[in-house]
Enzyme design. Sequence first.
Site, PDB file in Angstrom:
ATOM      1  N   GLU A   1       4.085 -10.913  -6.117  1.00  0.00           N
ATOM      2  CA  GLU A   1       3.312 -11.493  -7.005  1.00  0.00           C
ATOM      3  C   GLU A   1       2.655 -10.900  -8.326  1.00  0.00           C
ATOM      4  O   GLU A   1       2.260 -10.992  -9.759  1.00  0.00           O
ATOM      5  CB  GLU A   1       1.695 -10.591  -6.769  1.00  0.00           C
TER       6      GLU A   1
ATOM      7  N   ASP B   1     -18.518 -10.896 -21.229  1.00  0.00           N
ATOM      8  CA  ASP B   1     -19.141 -10.544 -19.933  1.00  0.00           C
ATOM      9  C   ASP B   1     -21.172 -11.069 -20.174  1.00  0.00           C
ATOM     10  O   ASP B   1     -21.656 -11.346 -19.103  1.00  0.00           O
ATOM     11  CB  ASP B   1     -19.259  -9.066 -18.972  1.00  0.00           C
TER      12      ASP B   1
ATOM     13  N   CYS C   1       4.811  -6.031   1.468  1.00  0.00           N
ATOM     14  CA  CYS C   1       5.481  -4.838   1.489  1.00  0.00           C
ATOM     15  C   CYS C   1       5.282  -3.782   2.726  1.00  0.00           C
ATOM     16  O   CYS C   1       5.529  -4.191   3.640  1.00  0.00           O
ATOM     17  CB  CYS C   1       5.330  -4.584  -0.221  1.00  0.00           C
ATOM     18  N   TYR C   2       4.069  -2.826   2.465  1.00  0.00           N
ATOM     19  CA  TYR C   2       3.880  -2.264   2.948  1.00  0.00           C
ATOM     20  C   TYR C   2       2.545  -3.550   4.219  1.00  0.00           C
ATOM     21  O   TYR C   2       3.084  -3.551   5.733  1.00  0.00           O
ATOM     22  CB  TYR C   2       2.471  -1.483   3.171  1.00  0.00           C
TER      23      TYR C   2
ATOM     24  N   LYS D   1     -11.915 -11.220 -15.623  1.00  0.00           N
ATOM     25  CA  LYS D   1     -12.408 -11.511 -16.654  1.00  0.00           C
ATOM     26  C   LYS D   1     -11.700 -12.692 -17.228  1.00  0.00           C
ATOM     27  O   LYS D   1     -12.621 -13.109 -17.967  1.00  0.00           O
ATOM     28  CB  LYS D   1     -11.711  -9.974 -17.439  1.00  0.00           C
TER      29      LYS D   1
ATOM     30  N   HIS E   1       7.679  -7.395  -4.008  1.00  0.00           N
ATOM     31  CA  HIS E   1       6.237  -8.201  -4.591  1.00  0.00           C
ATOM     32  C   HIS E   1       6.055  -9.603  -5.539  1.00  0.00           C
ATOM     33  O   HIS E   1       6.906 -10.067  -6.350  1.00  0.00           O
ATOM     34  CB  HIS E   1       6.175  -7.508  -5.226  1.00  0.00           C
TER      35      HIS E   1
ATOM     36  N   GLY F   1       0.724  -1.407   0.119  1.00  0.00           N
ATOM     37  CA  GLY F   1       0.532  -0.259  -0.152  1.00  0.00           C
ATOM     38  C   GLY F   1       0.616   1.327   0.421  1.00  0.00           C
ATOM     39  O   GLY F   1       2.467   1.220   0.456  1.00  0.00           O
TER      40      GLY F   1
END
Length: 513
Positions: A172, A228, A83-84, A369, A170, A56
């Site tokens: 991710e 969608d 991280c944060y 998605k 990170h 964050g």
Amino acid sequence: MNQFDKILILDFGSQYTQLIARRVREFKVYSEIFPFNHPMEKIKNYNPKGIILSGGPSSIYEKNAPIISEELVFLKIPILGICYGMQILVNLFNGKIIKAPKREYGFAELILKKEREIFEGISRKSRVWMSHGDYITKLPANFSVLGYTANTPYAAIGDISKKIFALQFHPEVIHTTEGKKILKNFIFKICNCKANWKISSFIEDTIKSIREKTHNKKVLCALSGGVDSSVVALLIHKAIGKNLTCIFVDNGLLRLNEPEKVNRIFRKNFDMNLISIDAKKQFLKQLKGITDPERKRKIIGNEFIKIFEAEAKKIREAEFLAQGTLYPDVIESVSFKGPSATIKSHHNVGGLPEKMNLKLIEPLKELFKDEVRIIGRKIGLPEEICMRQPFPGPGLAVRITGEITEERIRILQLADDILVGEIKKADLYKKLWQSFAVLLSVKTVGVMGDERSYENVIAIRAVTSQDGMTADWAKLPYRLLNTISGRIINEVKGVNRVVYDISSKPPSTIEWE
Ligand code: XMP
């Protein structure tokens, strides 16, 4: 959802939070994002097998910095702070953090002390992605260093007995080469999750629950032909067949041959109840002389609702309205409300259910998605729909600057069809977030044969993006640009110049209006 093992992500506002959830789901483990201050009681009831604290933008010693309650640790659920999220844990357990003189941003080499636990099977040296201002100067008691980099002595730490881990980098993002493996270790080795979140069971469960919820009552669905709404329509059709009525409004602002395509696929292939409304003239009339982008959007939104409402009223016993809301639309967090939400008024069927006294069905609201595309394929939706790039509700109206006329729509449709066809031929369509043509409101001078021409300009817009909130202009090969430009100028009457939009978002937006 209780039958699945779940990883809960608490969001502290990182731009990567969604990415963490997607990574976890890629391992077939269900994952949801809650805001950092989600009530403890609800977290407990949610019963996750592991908790990830996202990064964050805050600084832990700032006034009103977001934190977590100690109670989270009392739950005895494994925790991974990123991280944060790492700083929160360090602060909670009385370690120390200071503001770095310089923000560390970019690649670093992580060196592991031991290749086990969360780092089992990971190379002793690997590349990681750093993006932080503050760093740790004193470890909390019971925590040990698991890995370090040249600038960060505490790049990975953990209290192994409590199964609490924290990373300064990170895992991710794709730049962290062993990131996926680290997350995988956390999910399976530390949290003992089973990979039991399966798309096929999602489909079966959803079809069953739609049947139960609607209980032989009629359902309406606004079908646009995009991914969608198409997946929603087909899922519901599979559940309740002719009790579903889809309404497709041709506003005259769709891509070339779009209405025919939608009719062919849904009416002919799937034998759905489909009401197709030709409202081209109506929309054009309302848009006559309008050049302001926001007014265009509002007019189109209102007109759509008016038409949809009138048609829907004819289906007497309708009790439900189906919508293709996706997970990113419902995540309760400030970090996901991208600038577009306030910069452009979006056109959708919002507001309709209350107005018409219909109950909502949103079968995709827990999905990303890419998961919706997978479901589409599994339930037999043609690839040409599953792989579709996003298309805005107001359609070509926001890709024509200045006035919208039948002729200008036609020019844009033809140019866009050439552009998209060539992008597909070059096998780039799926790699791009969007690629389309824009018709500008300036004319420029050209020369055709020996004749002076004074004609329209088409801009090519092609971007890469993860979620549409930020985007980079795509570096399309020159040869491809050359083919597109040559074909548009030669084949589309009324165009004598093609330009390439080389702006990223921000500060530009993806659509021109
Ligand atoms: P912008 O232009 O704001 O677009 O960078 C971000 C993404 O949103 C899409 N977009 C829309 N989608 N209704 C939609 O359903 C709309 O009114 C609308 N306006 C923009 C756009 O295509 C891009 O993917």
